[in-house]
Design an enzyme around this catalytic site. Structure first.
Site, PDB file in Angstrom:
ATOM      1  N   GLN A  83      -7.646  -0.488  -2.294  1.00  0.00           N
ATOM      2  CA  GLN A  83      -7.455   0.453  -3.398  1.00  0.00           C
ATOM      3  C   GLN A  83      -8.758   0.760  -4.138  1.00  0.00           C
ATOM      4  O   GLN A  83      -9.762   0.066  -3.972  1.00  0.00           O
ATOM      5  CB  GLN A  83      -6.438  -0.117  -4.380  1.00  0.00           C
ATOM      6  CG  GLN A  83      -5.019  -0.124  -3.849  1.00  0.00           C
ATOM      7  CD  GLN A  83      -4.024  -0.365  -4.957  1.00  0.00           C
ATOM      8  OE1 GLN A  83      -3.544  -1.466  -5.141  1.00  0.00           O
ATOM      9  NE2 GLN A  83      -3.718   0.678  -5.705  1.00  0.00           N
ATOM     10  N   HIS A  84      -8.701   1.801  -4.954  1.00  0.00           N
ATOM     11  CA  HIS A  84      -9.711   2.141  -5.970  1.00  0.00           C
ATOM     12  C   HIS A  84     -11.029   2.717  -5.446  1.00  0.00           C
ATOM     13  O   HIS A  84     -11.805   3.262  -6.224  1.00  0.00           O
ATOM     14  CB  HIS A  84     -10.066   0.922  -6.832  1.00  0.00           C
ATOM     15  CG  HIS A  84      -8.895   0.176  -7.378  1.00  0.00           C
ATOM     16  ND1 HIS A  84      -7.860   0.789  -8.045  1.00  0.00           N
ATOM     17  CD2 HIS A  84      -8.599  -1.152  -7.357  1.00  0.00           C
ATOM     18  CE1 HIS A  84      -6.985  -0.128  -8.424  1.00  0.00           C
ATOM     19  NE2 HIS A  84      -7.397  -1.301  -8.018  1.00  0.00           N
ATOM     20  N   ASP A 246      -3.179  -1.191  -0.261  1.00  0.00           N
ATOM     21  CA  ASP A 246      -2.859  -2.444   0.424  1.00  0.00           C
ATOM     22  C   ASP A 246      -1.814  -3.273  -0.316  1.00  0.00           C
ATOM     23  O   ASP A 246      -0.954  -3.911   0.307  1.00  0.00           O
ATOM     24  CB  ASP A 246      -4.122  -3.268   0.685  1.00  0.00           C
ATOM     25  CG  ASP A 246      -4.988  -3.468  -0.542  1.00  0.00           C
ATOM     26  OD1 ASP A 246      -4.615  -3.029  -1.636  1.00  0.00           O
ATOM     27  OD2 ASP A 246      -6.080  -4.063  -0.391  1.00  0.00           O
TER      28      ASP A 246
END
Length: 496
Positions: A83-84, A246
């Protein structure tokens, strides 16, 4: 939905691929390929997305080979991604610079500035349903504008890692609520972009136009484009589902798709995720009320120091994993009064980004190798208990913990967590939860696309099997001992 499905998990350390027979629920093959370690100094952690594509090809090939199946037999696939991370593309679809990852803290000053512009933690909670953190995508955008203005001027698409892989697979520029939740410019209550937040980076409509199209979790994006079919050896009729972050796909891969269950991932960092039918926005900023990739919401907490902290002590004492575990087992609960706050890289939960690690209660009698091993293991678990208490305060008590990650294989870790958290813990048979969740989501999505298929609940029941030999129950006497040790931990936390 019968047939073969492919789940892909593109993480920080590498990419994994899994072939699932959705009719029988059996995993037929696994493949993996390592990524080059994240590059950078002074908080910078970046990777070249081209490395993900190379690893994707290797992992898929290995999974198909182990399964003994032809890639033409794969009906659909989905991607789970770290992520991110920020992936910027120009108008021709070319990557403009290396991707800044979730663990990149170089944009912490920009995050503080943006948080202030939103009205602090309370303002961020009111606008977005969560408190933006340095790891989120938003501050990376402002950092890029300031450090690479010429590249920023050329950006045409703002993507997350899993969005980028989906773009490479299908040519579509889109995302879904789960992964979008961790950007910092997405409203998790309304499940929509928050364009006004982007105005703090650049006035006008350009950045909003560069965001990917929002699609629903469980949709199919389309079939593979030619370059992907050739590279991966799959059929041009293979469908690609939305995939997700995830944590979201890991929840599906542990069967965590309804309230009551909690997924706990024990890796370099630790993540506790619960499912909710409504957006339980906590007043505590440490709880990230993300959307799920199965519908609903996935409130979670993430600690930064878990097995990474234990590895530092192992290296210091020159111990292998077995000897570390043996020594930690020899020490009593509470490590004879030796307490470690294992905040080697600061900490997200509790929210102590500037903290450092410390050792408390040392005496000439208790400073032993066994107690030191026990203290670091317990200290990391205390942070998980802190996070579980925050979830409980949000109305998410949980009844069982599904445990995944490398440390989940350890009976010692399982018993410490059961006693400290006060809940039964059990491991799924398939430990690659995010890749399995992606394959399950692919089967569910294809069924929705064709109007004939199993529900997600039915697929999870069939495909997520538990290893009952790992089921570990809390022990009342030990729970009481841990409660005393945990309160000592709470008392020693730095003032915030």
């Amino acid at each position: 939905m019968d047939g073969l499905f492919l789940g892909i998990d593109c993480g920080t350390q590498g990419t994994k691929a899994l072939v699932l027979d959705a009719g029988s629920g059996q995993v037929l093959g696994l493949g993996s390929a390592a990524h080059a370690p994240p590059q950078g100094r002074d908080g910078r952690r970046e990777q070249d997305p081209a490395d993900w594509l190379q690893a994707l090809r290797t992992a898929v090939s290995a999974a198909l080979r182990e399964a003994g199946v032809d890639g033409q037999a794969i009906r659909a696939l989905a991607v789970s991604g770290q992520q991110h991370g920020l992936v910027l593309l120009d108008a021709q679809g070319q990557v403009l610079r290396p991707a800044k990852l979730w663990c990149d803290t170089e944009s912490a000053p920009e995050n503080a500035e943006l948080l202030d512009a939103l009205g602090g933690a309370q303002g961020s909670l009111e606008r977005l349903g969560l408190v933006i953190a340095p790891g989120y995508t938003l501050s990376k955008l402002l950092w890029t504008k300031r450090q690479h203005p010429e590249l920023f001027a050329r950006l045409a698409h703002i993507l997350l890692p899993h969005d980028y892989l989906n773009y490479w697979l299908t040519g579509r520029v889109c995302t879904e609520p789960g992964d979008a939740s961790g950007t910092g410019y997405y409203d998790v209550r309304r499940r929509a972009w928050a364009p006004d937040v982007l105005q703090h980076i650049e006035p006008g409509e350009r950045l909003l136009a560069a965001l990917p199209e929002l699609v629903e979790s469980g949709d199919c994006l389309g079939t593979l484009r030619a370059q992907a079919t050739t590279t991966l050896g799959l059929s041009p009729q293979t469908w690609v589902a939305t995939g997700g972050g995830d944590n979201m796909l890991g929840a599906i891969g542990t069967g965590n798709i309804a309230p009551g269950m909690i997924t706990l991932s024990l890796g370099t960092s630790g993540t506790l995720a619960a499912h909710a039918d409504q957006p339980h926005v906590s007043a505590q900023g440490e709880v990230a009320t993300f959307c799920a990739s199965s519908g609903g919401w996935l409130p979670l907490i993430c600690t930064m120091n878990l097995t990474s902290a234990c590895a530092l002590v192992r290296d210091l004492l020159e111990l292998d994993l077995d000897r570390f575990t043996e020594l930690a087992t020899q020490a009593p609960i509470g490590a004879d009064g030796l307490l470690m706050l294992p905040f080697f890289d600061g900490e997200r939960v509790p929210a102590l980004p500037e903290a450092s690690a410390s050792l408390h209660g040392m005496t000439s009698a208790n400073l032993t190798r066994a107690n030191l091993c026990r203290a670091v293991l317990e200290g990391t678990c205390f942070s998980l208990r802190y996070g579980l208490d925050l979830l409980r305060a949000s109305g998410l008590p949980g009844s069982e913990i599904r445990l995944v990650g490398g440390a989940a294989k350890s009976p010692l870790w399982r018993q410490v967590l059961a006693d400290l958290l006060g809940l039964p813990v059990v491991c799924p048979q398939q430990t690659e939860a995010a890749a399995l969740g992606a394959a399950i989501q692919a089967a569910w999505s294809l069924g929705r696309q064709l109007g004939q298929g199993d529900s997600l609940e039915a697929l999870c029941e069939r495909c997520v099997a538990l290893d009952e030999s790992t089921r570990t129950l809390p022990r009342p006497a030990q729970q009481a001992e841990y409660e005393v040790a945990y309160q000592r931990y709470r008392e020693q936390l730095p003032a915030r």
